[in-house]
Design an enzyme around this catalytic site. Structure first.
Site, PDB file in Angstrom:
ATOM      1  N   ASP A   1       0.871  -1.250   0.086  1.00 43.04           N
ATOM      2  CA  ASP A   1      -0.028  -0.009  -0.135  1.00 43.04           C
ATOM      3  C   ASP A   1       0.986   1.228  -0.022  1.00 43.04           C
ATOM      4  O   ASP A   1       1.703   1.374   0.917  1.00 43.04           O
ATOM      5  CB  ASP A   1      -0.970   0.022   1.311  1.00 43.04           C
ATOM      6  CG  ASP A   1      -2.148   0.540   1.052  1.00 43.04           C
ATOM      7  OD1 ASP A   1      -3.266   0.092   1.563  1.00 43.04           O
ATOM      8  OD2 ASP A   1      -2.102   1.559   0.028  1.00 43.04           O
TER       9      ASP A   1
ATOM     10  N   ASP B   1      -2.994   4.547  -2.616  1.00 47.36           N
ATOM     11  CA  ASP B   1      -3.889   5.103  -1.653  1.00 47.36           C
ATOM     12  C   ASP B   1      -4.436   6.560  -2.079  1.00 47.36           C
ATOM     13  O   ASP B   1      -3.693   7.436  -2.236  1.00 47.36           O
ATOM     14  CB  ASP B   1      -3.369   5.112  -0.229  1.00 47.36           C
ATOM     15  CG  ASP B   1      -4.549   5.655   0.767  1.00 47.36           C
ATOM     16  OD1 ASP B   1      -5.420   4.740   0.998  1.00 47.36           O
ATOM     17  OD2 ASP B   1      -4.608   6.498   1.222  1.00 47.36           O
TER      18      ASP B   1
ATOM     19  N   GLU C   1      -6.425   3.548  -5.979  1.00 45.82           N
ATOM     20  CA  GLU C   1      -7.968   3.630  -5.428  1.00 45.82           C
ATOM     21  C   GLU C   1      -8.433   4.951  -5.454  1.00 45.82           C
ATOM     22  O   GLU C   1      -7.858   5.846  -5.259  1.00 45.82           O
ATOM     23  CB  GLU C   1      -7.682   3.609  -3.762  1.00 45.82           C
ATOM     24  CG  GLU C   1      -8.852   3.474  -3.128  1.00 45.82           C
ATOM     25  CD  GLU C   1      -8.842   4.156  -1.679  1.00 45.82           C
ATOM     26  OE1 GLU C   1      -8.148   4.887  -1.515  1.00 45.82           O
ATOM     27  OE2 GLU C   1      -9.631   3.745  -0.725  1.00 45.82           O
TER      28      GLU C   1
ATOM     29  N   HIS D   1     -10.947  -3.193   3.784  1.00 50.02           N
ATOM     30  CA  HIS D   1     -10.808  -2.447   5.152  1.00 50.02           C
ATOM     31  C   HIS D   1     -11.651  -1.110   5.219  1.00 50.02           C
ATOM     32  O   HIS D   1     -11.701  -0.739   6.611  1.00 50.02           O
ATOM     33  CB  HIS D   1      -9.368  -2.050   5.428  1.00 50.02           C
ATOM     34  CG  HIS D   1      -8.693  -1.067   4.511  1.00 50.02           C
ATOM     35  ND1 HIS D   1      -8.589  -1.447   3.053  1.00 50.02           N
ATOM     36  CD2 HIS D   1      -8.480   0.078   4.732  1.00 50.02           C
ATOM     37  CE1 HIS D   1      -8.328  -0.319   2.571  1.00 50.02           C
ATOM     38  NE2 HIS D   1      -8.063   0.505   3.436  1.00 50.02           N
ATOM     39  N   ASP D   2     -12.144  -0.740   4.272  1.00 51.74           N
ATOM     40  CA  ASP D   2     -13.018   0.657   4.236  1.00 51.74           C
ATOM     41  C   ASP D   2     -14.483   0.350   4.186  1.00 51.74           C
ATOM     42  O   ASP D   2     -15.367   1.265   3.941  1.00 51.74           O
ATOM     43  CB  ASP D   2     -12.539   1.530   3.199  1.00 51.74           C
ATOM     44  CG  ASP D   2     -11.403   2.167   3.155  1.00 51.74           C
ATOM     45  OD1 ASP D   2     -10.681   2.706   2.363  1.00 51.74           O
ATOM     46  OD2 ASP D   2     -10.798   2.155   4.528  1.00 51.74           O
TER      47      ASP D   2
HETATM   48  O1  TEU Z   1      -9.410   5.638   1.683  1.00 49.15           O
HETATM   49  C1  TEU Z   1      -9.556   6.648   0.805  1.00 49.15           C
HETATM   50  C2  TEU Z   1     -11.064   7.306   0.920  1.00 49.15           C
HETATM   51  O2  TEU Z   1     -11.611   6.994   1.855  1.00 49.15           O
HETATM   52  C3  TEU Z   1     -11.379   8.448   0.124  1.00 49.15           C
HETATM   53  O3  TEU Z   1     -10.996   8.080  -1.264  1.00 49.15           O
HETATM   54  C4  TEU Z   1     -12.911   8.637  -0.223  1.00 49.15           C
HETATM   55  O4  TEU Z   1     -13.614   7.629   0.674  1.00 49.15           O
HETATM   56  C5  TEU Z   1     -13.326   8.383  -1.541  1.00 49.15           C
HETATM   57  O5  TEU Z   1     -12.631   9.301  -2.303  1.00 49.15           O
HETATM   58  C6  TEU Z   1     -14.774   8.938  -1.582  1.00 49.15           C
HETATM   59  O6  TEU Z   1     -15.189   8.825  -2.728  1.00 49.15           O
HETATM   60  C7  TEU Z   1      -7.971   5.487   1.692  1.00 49.15           C
HETATM   61  C8  TEU Z   1      -7.839   4.311   2.634  1.00 49.15           C
HETATM   62  O7  TEU Z   1      -8.375   3.114   1.931  1.00 49.15           O
HETATM   63  C9  TEU Z   1      -8.455   4.503   3.938  1.00 49.15           C
HETATM   64  O8  TEU Z   1      -8.369   3.301   4.906  1.00 49.15           O
HETATM   65  C10 TEU Z   1      -7.503   5.502   4.962  1.00 49.15           C
HETATM   66  O9  TEU Z   1      -8.464   6.074   5.984  1.00 49.15           O
HETATM   67  C11 TEU Z   1      -7.492   6.856   3.701  1.00 49.15           C
HETATM   68  O10 TEU Z   1      -7.274   6.563   2.366  1.00 49.15           O
HETATM   69  C12 TEU Z   1      -6.561   7.693   4.320  1.00 49.15           C
HETATM   70  O11 TEU Z   1      -5.512   7.293   3.882  1.00 49.15           O
END
Ligand code: TEU
Ligand code: CA
Length: 560
Positions: A98, A199, A255, A328-329
């Site tokens: 990551d 990320d 992501e 995890h989200d």
């Molecule tokens: O998540 C990213 C995230 O949550 C955002 O991109 C948002 O939700 C999205 O753009 C909505 O459209 C990553 C990780 O997966 C997460 O676990 C972390 O908490 C976050 O970034 C911060 O690093």
């Protein structure tokens, strides 16, 4: 279709903190993963994707990095990492890290230097703005509650943090920073890492006017998404990184929230030279109601068929895609998309059938292969996610949301649903740790665990193994044409996968009833071979291409 190792692979995501604790401190670690590599190999895993393992104060469980070139103390040291990478490669598996480069920890030396003075070389590695008479530069609210700006008294300016205030956003406009982050990437590639999951990469460009966002109904802060997500400049920065990596065997996975099958090509198109594929958020929202504490019934056509088939029927040159339903989200797959009460086994197996028969790289999220479910009955103090406690202050303590609705909303939407300890056996805490786990184990570990399922031939775990074997046996499941059939059917999802003379039919029932479907295709099911089902196969009747499916029944036919 150009063949790639990461297209033919089955991947497994490990939330390191919760996977296996080797030293009894209640926190998963790298040596714990080494203990379980043979388990993953036996499951049929080719790629291991680790959530962040770099040094971090763990305000956001590793997504706040204080040293990009070292290992988090909780997880071990660089020797442990070198051992894990070597043991992974010895087993002919690949390791994807990551890469969290939209922001750093506020304890990173770059930030501690930046805070010392406006003249620091590192000041401009971050995004600083003056406020107006004691108020932040604009009305943006962070993803994790509260304002997206934190005031720094010594230099009388605010810094931007899309996430927690301990995660200051990095300024990708700064060339020295970009050169530094390229050195970080090169460091890990030189160690032998096989790829990266980047990320929140779609946030690295910000609109430089920093205009106020719209305050949506029921919200306190302005919406910053239009100004910080998927802006054109993101592509310039990613292309620069790809050019630096300059090795087609290194897989680059994004992501990217706010992206779906109709515009993912902006990042993954063959002509873009940016990402190989990108994680989206399409499956996260299925079942979510208007409010976090409300649910909406599954609408198979809108929530599943349109989204999944949308990804399946893109042109090959638009790029590749992951096949995943949890991470995890979000919450546990079988609790959000299946039925974790009366049909846990059947619905978990049905969802696995989809994952391993569609075009893309399947990502099993740890515990999904044994049907791990959302928590039941967590109290507020049982939660760990940094995103919760600011929102509790903003919305419950202010009276905007009742405590009861807030807690129900966590039950349905909290990321902690997917972060409880892996359930290895029926010993205390599911055999994850001999110590006190950093987060409570789901108390159903006595019933749902690896040990019990390894010895049960009809377990979810053994179904995953069979489905993965089938995926590796039939190339049409990786590179074949996808053709959806009976789109109008509201309970059954059916499609063909074809490559040269190989043709498979997949049919799944998403509900707890017994619907029929007439397969409107010139195939004779009487002559076909049923190669996988989540029910005992001798009771299956289908005449004249009319199939009757039992609750959450899934079938794969090899068409003769
Ligand atoms: O998540 C990213 C995230 O949550 C955002 O991109 C948002 O939700 C999205 O753009 C909505 O459209 C990553 C990780 O997966 C997460 O676990 C972390 O908490 C976050 O970034 C911060 O690093
Ligand atoms: Ca540990």
């Amino acid at each position: 279709m150009d063949r790639k190792w990461w297209k033919e692979a089955v991947a497994y995501q490990i939330y390191v903190r919760s996977f296996k604790d080797s030293n009894g401190d209640g926190i998963g670690d790298l040596r714990g993963i080494i203990e379980k590599l043979d388990y993953l190999k036996k499951l049929g895993i080719d790629i291991i994707y680790l959530n962040p393992i770099n040094k971090s104060p763990n305000d956001d469980n590793g997504y706040d990095i204080s040293d990009f070139k070292d290992i988090m103390d909780d997880f071990g040291n660089m020797q442990d990492f070198d051992d894990l990478l070597r043991e992974t490669h010895i087993r002919d598996m690949k390791l994807v890290m990551d890469l969290v480069i939209n922001h750093s920890s506020d304890e990173h030396p770059w930030f501690t230097e930046a805070k010392k003075s406006k003249q620091s070389k590192y000041r401009d590695y971050y995004i600083w703005k003056k406020g107006e008479a004691g108020t932040p530069p604009n009305n943006w609210g962070s993803f994790f509650g509260g304002s997206a700006w934190e005031y720094h008294e010594d230099t009388d300016e605010y810094y931007l943090h899309l996430f927690s205030k301990k995660q200051p956003d990095l300024n990708w406009e700064n060339n020295d920073f970009r050169e530094d982050i390229k050195r970080v990437i090169k460091f890990w590639i030189d160690k032998g890492v096989d790829g990266f999951r980047m990320d929140a990469i779609n946030h690295i460009a910000k609109d430089d006017e920093f205009k106020d966002g719209k305050v949506h109904e029921g919200k306190i802060y302005g919406d910053f998404l239009p100004y910080v997500q998927n802006l054109p400049k993101v592509h310039e920065y990613i292309r620069d990184i790809r050019k630096e990596i300059n090795n087609p065997e290194i897989v680059l996975i994004g992501e990217t929230g706010g992206i779906s099958y109709h515009n993912a090509y902006l990042y993954t198109g063959a002509d873009k030279k940016e990402l190989d594929f990108t994680f989206h958020f399409d499956m996260h929202s299925v079942g979510r109601g208007e409010k976090d504490w409300e649910r909406t019934p599954l609408n198979l056509i809108k929530d599943i068929k349109e989204k999944m088939s949308g990804w399946q029927t893109r042109d090959d040159k638009e790029g590749w895609c992951p096949l995943f339903y949890s991470n995890h989200d979000t919450t546990r797959t079988v609790s959000r998309l299946g039925n974790d009460e009366d049909y846990l086994e059947e619905s978990a197996k049905m969802l696995a059938t989809l994952m391993f028969t569609q075009k893309g790289t399947p990502f099993i999220y740890y515990g999904e292969e044994i049907g791990m479910t959302n928590n039941k009955g967590f109290e507020l103090e049982d939660y760990r996610d940094v995103a919760i406690f600011n929102n509790y202050k903003d919305y419950v303590e202010s009276g905007l949301i009742s405590e009861e609705n807030f807690m129900k909303g966590l039950q349905y939407t909290s990321r902690d649903n997917s972060r409880t300890p892996m359930q290895w056996n029926d010993n205390i805490n599911g055999g994850f740790t001999k110590g006190k786990p950093w987060i409570k184990a789901n108390q159903n570990y006595t019933k749902i665990n690896v040990k019990e399922q390894e010895k049960n031939p009809t377990s979810i775990l053994n179904y995953y193994k069979k489905a993965i074997d089938i995926r590796k046996k039939y190339q049409s499941l990786v590179y074949g044409e996808f053709t959806e059939i009976n789109r109008e059917h509201e309970e059954i999802y059916a499609y063909l996968r074809e490559l040269e003379t190989e043709k498979l039919l997949i049919v799944v029932n998403f509900f707890d009833n017994t619907p029929q479907i007439k397969i409107e295709k010139e195939i004779d099911l009487e002559k076909s071979e049923l190669i996988l089902s989540n029910y005992d196969t001798d009771k299956i009747k289908n005449k004249l291409n009319v199939l009757e499916l039992r609750p959450y029944e899934a079938r794969i036919y090899l068409i003769k």
